[in-house]
Design a protein around this motif. Sequence first.
Motif, short mmCIF file in Angstrom:
data_model
loop_
_atom_site.label_atom_id
_atom_site.label_comp_id
_atom_site.label_asym_id
_atom_site.label_seq_id
_atom_site.Cartn_x
_atom_site.Cartn_y
_atom_site.Cartn_z
N THR A 109 -6.52 2.21 -5.15
CA THR A 109 -5.55 3.03 -4.41
C THR A 109 -4.14 2.76 -4.92
O THR A 109 -3.86 1.77 -5.59
CB THR A 109 -5.62 2.75 -2.90
OG1 THR A 109 -5.27 1.38 -2.66
CG2 THR A 109 -7.01 3.02 -2.37
N HIS A 123 -0.47 1.59 -5.13
CA HIS A 123 0.30 0.48 -4.59
C HIS A 123 1.66 0.41 -5.28
O HIS A 123 1.81 0.84 -6.43
CB HIS A 123 -0.42 -0.86 -4.78
CG HIS A 123 -1.47 -1.13 -3.74
ND1 HIS A 123 -2.70 -0.50 -3.75
CD2 HIS A 123 -1.48 -1.94 -2.65
CE1 HIS A 123 -3.42 -0.93 -2.72
NE2 HIS A 123 -2.69 -1.79 -2.04
N PHE A 169 -1.88 2.30 7.02
CA PHE A 169 -2.44 1.64 5.84
C PHE A 169 -1.72 0.33 5.52
O PHE A 169 -1.65 -0.09 4.37
CB PHE A 169 -2.38 2.56 4.60
CG PHE A 169 -2.94 3.92 4.82
CD1 PHE A 169 -4.30 4.14 4.77
CD2 PHE A 169 -2.10 5.00 5.11
CE1 PHE A 169 -4.82 5.42 4.99
CE2 PHE A 169 -2.61 6.26 5.34
CZ PHE A 169 -3.97 6.48 5.27
N ASN A 225 -0.52 -3.38 4.74
CA ASN A 225 -1.14 -4.54 4.09
C ASN A 225 -1.71 -5.54 5.09
O ASN A 225 -2.79 -6.09 4.88
CB ASN A 225 -0.10 -5.31 3.26
CG ASN A 225 0.31 -4.59 2.01
OD1 ASN A 225 0.16 -3.39 1.91
ND2 ASN A 225 0.84 -5.33 1.06
N GLN A 248 0.85 -1.19 0.00
CA GLN A 248 0.00 0.00 0.00
C GLN A 248 0.88 1.24 0.00
O GLN A 248 1.76 1.38 0.84
CB GLN A 248 -0.90 -0.03 1.23
CG GLN A 248 -1.58 1.25 1.60
CD GLN A 248 -2.62 1.70 0.61
OE1 GLN A 248 -2.34 2.57 -0.18
NE2 GLN A 248 -3.82 1.12 0.65
N GLN A 290 -0.46 4.62 -0.83
CA GLN A 290 -1.25 5.83 -0.96
C GLN A 290 -0.55 7.00 -0.29
O GLN A 290 -0.57 8.12 -0.79
CB GLN A 290 -2.64 5.62 -0.34
CG GLN A 290 -3.64 6.69 -0.70
CD GLN A 290 -4.14 6.60 -2.13
OE1 GLN A 290 -3.93 5.58 -2.78
NE2 GLN A 290 -4.76 7.65 -2.62
#
Length: 367
Positions: free
Chosen positions: A81, A83, A279, A281, A40, A42
């Motif tokens: 989003t 990645h 955020f 994983n 992740q 973002q």
Amino acid sequence: MTSTTLTLRRLNRTLLRRQLLDARAEVPVADAVARLLAIQAQEPNWVFAGLWSRVACFARADLEAAVEARTLVRGPLLRGTQHLVTADDYAWLRPTVAPVLHGLARSTYYRRETDGIDPAELVALAREVLGADLVPRKDLAAALAARWPGRRGAVLAAAVEARSPVVHGPSTSAFGSWWSRRSIRVADAAAWLGRPVGDADPGALVRRYLAAFGPATIMDVQAYTGLTRLRPLTDALRDDPGAGLRTYRGPDGAELLDLADAGLADEDAPAPVRFLAAFDNAVLGHRDRTRLLPEEHRTTVMPGYSMVHATVLVDGFVAATWTVADGSLAVHPLVPLPAGVEDEVLAEGARMAAFLDLDADGVTLGR
């Protein structure tokens, strides 16, 4: 056929192993990202923290070099989003999750600016602007707004990223990151990677997800990927003797799919203190997040507005959150920590602080 029932602790320890959180992996950073399927990204700076907790002797330069070499790329993928993935995985993963991204492009947020615009014309102009080079996202937005006056260029540029394979180039303008939201440059994925984007492969996505997060339910797979209506595919894979899948039962009796040769961790396996990124994983990997995040702490860690706070694992489960402010790292326990565990948390926090160029001696632990 009777399926083995797995305890919550065994699912927890297995997730830690597959997420490289039981022991830091002595592998190159690109290999670690591949094993995790995707990271992740973002919020770009958090990528460094997440990988530091998973990769032995990890240095920021390792990640920067992999992105500069185009071995790793960032772009909108799972759940729409941003990645970080390997270039090899981007080539099949982007077309596989394209339905999710195309759905976002049709949402109300985008339609306010794109109504009346032919999507093919929008993408064609964007590709013309991008050519074979990296282009500042603001310049792409300006070119699109010039073609369609009165529309917000930033939204048009985002719609392009949802409709066409686009990746973000590296940048060192932000402290601790190889890009920032202020300086993002974008490129056509095929031009950046030097090869065409491939075909969708949902079967590969299911298998790679299970390798990184299994055993898991079909709803877990869908929650993490953003894809829907995967049951016919997973049923076919489960029933195909050559697919190499097997089933278990979760603590609630739900059917769990897994790779037959993936192996399970012992429920009494050691679980060291680990600092997870915001955020992360491991927190977002399942619809039912209780194998890592106790339900009583869910709303604190995930208070809404798409926020997922950085957390600390103690005995494999989320027991605290952590923040960075004014050059220091602070730990905020969600449950009382025994004295010995407090020392472990502070020690790991000091190591994380040193990695992030914060005050390693100034880590605080709330009471």
